[in-house]
Design a protein around this motif. Structure first.
Motif, PDB file in Angstrom:
ATOM      1  N   VAL A  30       0.824  -1.203   0.000  1.00 41.91           N
ATOM      2  CA  VAL A  30       0.000   0.000   0.000  1.00 41.91           C
ATOM      3  C   VAL A  30       0.860   1.257   0.000  1.00 41.91           C
ATOM      4  N   ARG A  31       0.474   2.231  -0.797  1.00 35.97           N
ATOM      5  CA  ARG A  31       1.183   3.506  -0.845  1.00 35.97           C
ATOM      6  C   ARG A  31       0.682   4.416   0.279  1.00 35.97           C
ATOM      7  N   PRO A  32       1.574   5.136   0.937  1.00 35.72           N
ATOM      8  CA  PRO A  32       1.139   6.037   2.006  1.00 35.72           C
ATOM      9  C   PRO A  32       0.062   7.016   1.558  1.00 35.72           C
ATOM     10  N   GLU A  33       0.110   7.441   0.278  1.00 34.59           N
ATOM     11  CA  GLU A  33      -0.877   8.394  -0.212  1.00 34.59           C
ATOM     12  C   GLU A  33      -2.296   7.847  -0.094  1.00 34.59           C
ATOM     13  N   GLU A  34      -2.455   6.523  -0.232  1.00 26.69           N
ATOM     14  CA  GLU A  34      -3.772   5.924  -0.102  1.00 26.69           C
ATOM     15  C   GLU A  34      -4.289   6.059   1.334  1.00 26.69           C
ATOM     16  N   LEU A  35      -3.389   5.934   2.282  1.00 30.51           N
ATOM     17  CA  LEU A  35      -3.784   5.994   3.686  1.00 30.51           C
ATOM     18  C   LEU A  35      -4.062   7.421   4.132  1.00 30.51           C
ATOM     19  N   PHE A  36      -3.358   8.376   3.561  1.00 33.30           N
ATOM     20  CA  PHE A  36      -3.583   9.758   3.960  1.00 33.30           C
ATOM     21  C   PHE A  36      -4.813  10.357   3.292  1.00 33.30           C
ATOM     22  N   ALA A  37      -5.469   9.572   2.431  1.00 32.26           N
ATOM     23  CA  ALA A  37      -6.757   9.970   1.874  1.00 32.26           C
ATOM     24  C   ALA A  37      -7.902   9.255   2.577  1.00 32.26           C
ATOM     25  N   ALA A  38      -7.616   8.582   3.699  1.00 27.32           N
ATOM     26  CA  ALA A  38      -8.614   7.752   4.374  1.00 27.32           C
ATOM     27  C   ALA A  38      -9.566   8.571   5.226  1.00 27.32           C
ATOM     28  N   ALA A  39     -10.786   8.068   5.325  1.00 25.94           N
ATOM     29  CA  ALA A  39     -11.746   8.576   6.305  1.00 25.94           C
ATOM     30  C   ALA A  39     -11.615   7.744   7.571  1.00 25.94           C
ATOM     31  N   PRO A  40     -11.970   8.278   8.740  1.00 22.82           N
ATOM     32  CA  PRO A  40     -11.885   7.480   9.974  1.00 22.82           C
ATOM     33  C   PRO A  40     -12.652   6.170   9.850  1.00 22.82           C
ATOM     34  N   TRP A  41     -12.048   5.100  10.356  1.00 24.13           N
ATOM     35  CA  TRP A  41     -12.669   3.787  10.228  1.00 24.13           C
ATOM     36  C   TRP A  41     -13.982   3.704  10.999  1.00 24.13           C
ATOM     37  N   ARG A  42     -14.006   4.244  12.205  1.00 26.33           N
ATOM     38  CA  ARG A  42     -15.211   4.210  13.030  1.00 26.33           C
ATOM     39  C   ARG A  42     -15.866   5.583  13.067  1.00 26.33           C
ATOM     40  N   THR A  43     -17.144   5.585  13.296  1.00 29.22           N
ATOM     41  CA  THR A  43     -17.849   6.810  13.649  1.00 29.22           C
ATOM     42  C   THR A  43     -18.318   6.661  15.088  1.00 29.22           C
ATOM     43  N   PHE A  44     -18.646   7.757  15.731  1.00 29.16           N
ATOM     44  CA  PHE A  44     -19.080   7.654  17.115  1.00 29.16           C
ATOM     45  C   PHE A  44     -20.253   8.597  17.371  1.00 29.16           C
ATOM     46  N   ARG A  45     -20.982   8.278  18.410  1.00 27.62           N
ATOM     47  CA  ARG A  45     -22.114   9.086  18.835  1.00 27.62           C
ATOM     48  C   ARG A  45     -21.896   9.538  20.271  1.00 27.62           C
ATOM     49  N   TRP A  46     -22.573  10.621  20.638  1.00 24.15           N
ATOM     50  CA  TRP A  46     -22.514  11.103  22.011  1.00 24.15           C
ATOM     51  C   TRP A  46     -23.793  10.685  22.728  1.00 24.15           C
ATOM     52  N   TYR A  47     -23.675  10.219  23.952  1.00 25.48           N
ATOM     53  CA  TYR A  47     -24.863   9.822  24.700  1.00 25.48           C
ATOM     54  C   TYR A  47     -24.598  10.015  26.193  1.00 25.48           C
ATOM     55  N   LEU A  48     -25.677  10.196  26.940  1.00 20.04           N
ATOM     56  CA  LEU A  48     -25.577  10.441  28.373  1.00 20.04           C
ATOM     57  C   LEU A  48     -24.936   9.259  29.083  1.00 20.04           C
TER      58      LEU A  48
END
Length: 205
Positions: A30-48
């Motif tokens: 894998v080329r580093p350029e591919e990784l620096f175009a990545a979106a975060p693997w996880r998303t998160f939510r806020w909750y009480l």
């Protein structure tokens, strides 16, 4: 366990902005350029009542927001944003798998930094958890794979409190559009390293 033994089986899945399905790469190719175009693997939510303090930090290095899932992760982002050797900061850059000790292992590093000496993969963990056998094993095989590629691997724990607070304070001023570029260039030419504020004020009209 050696990196050479596991890197041949190591694969990365990378999420790209605007794409539903992740892309699969062999870690050795894998080329580093591919990784620096990545979106975060996880998303998160806020909750009480959630256990972790998650959020987004506006990074001057990225000129955009970088996510974090704990206050300790936020401290690492602050340090990376403060470091002139760091030119990119990517959160949760990839999902990594490798066959280690007869089983398929999985791990998502916290950050990928591009520095003037090459890529650095960062895992953030409180110091008191580093002695946990599962944590130590995960970080060990991750280090073996990443360093076999010739990249650096770093485990980040709590920084000095006073140093962190100074960096947090200075981070509020990393807004390039607030400062006149001609004045900054004049201050740079004045060679004020180690000087006083009074000397800086008198050096530039």
């Amino acid at each position: 366990m050696s990196g050479q033994d596991v890197i041949s089986t190591a694969e990365l899945q990378v999420r790209k902005p605007g794409k539903d399905e992740p892309e699969l790469y062999g870690f050795g190719e894998v080329r580093p350029e591919e990784l620096f175009a990545a979106a975060p693997w996880r998303t998160f939510r806020w909750y009480l009542g959630q256990a972790h303090y998650s959020g987004t930090y506006w990074s001057a290095t990225e000129a955009s927001h970088v996510i974090y899932e704990s206050r300790l992760e936020l401290s690492r982002v602050l340090y990376a944003d403060f470091d002139p050797r760091v030119t990119r900061i990517i959160a949760q850059p990839f999902h990594m798998t490798a066959h280690v000790d007869g089983a398929k292992r999985r791990h998502i590093p916290d950050y990928l930094l591009l520095t003037d000496s090459g890529p650095v993969v960062v895992d953030v963990k409180p110091a008191h958890k580093l002695s946990d056998d599962k944590v130590a094993f995960c970080f060990a095989w991750s280090r073996a794979v990443i360093e076999a590629r010739g990249w650096r691997y770093e485990v980040w724990s709590e920084p000095p409190v006073a140093q962190l607070e100074n960096i947090r304070f200075l981070a509020g001023y990393r807004r390039g559009w607030l400062f006149d570029s001609e004045i900054l260039a004049a201050l740079d030419r004045a060679d004020l390293d180690g000087g006083t504020l009074a000397e800086a004020f008198s050096a530039v009209p």
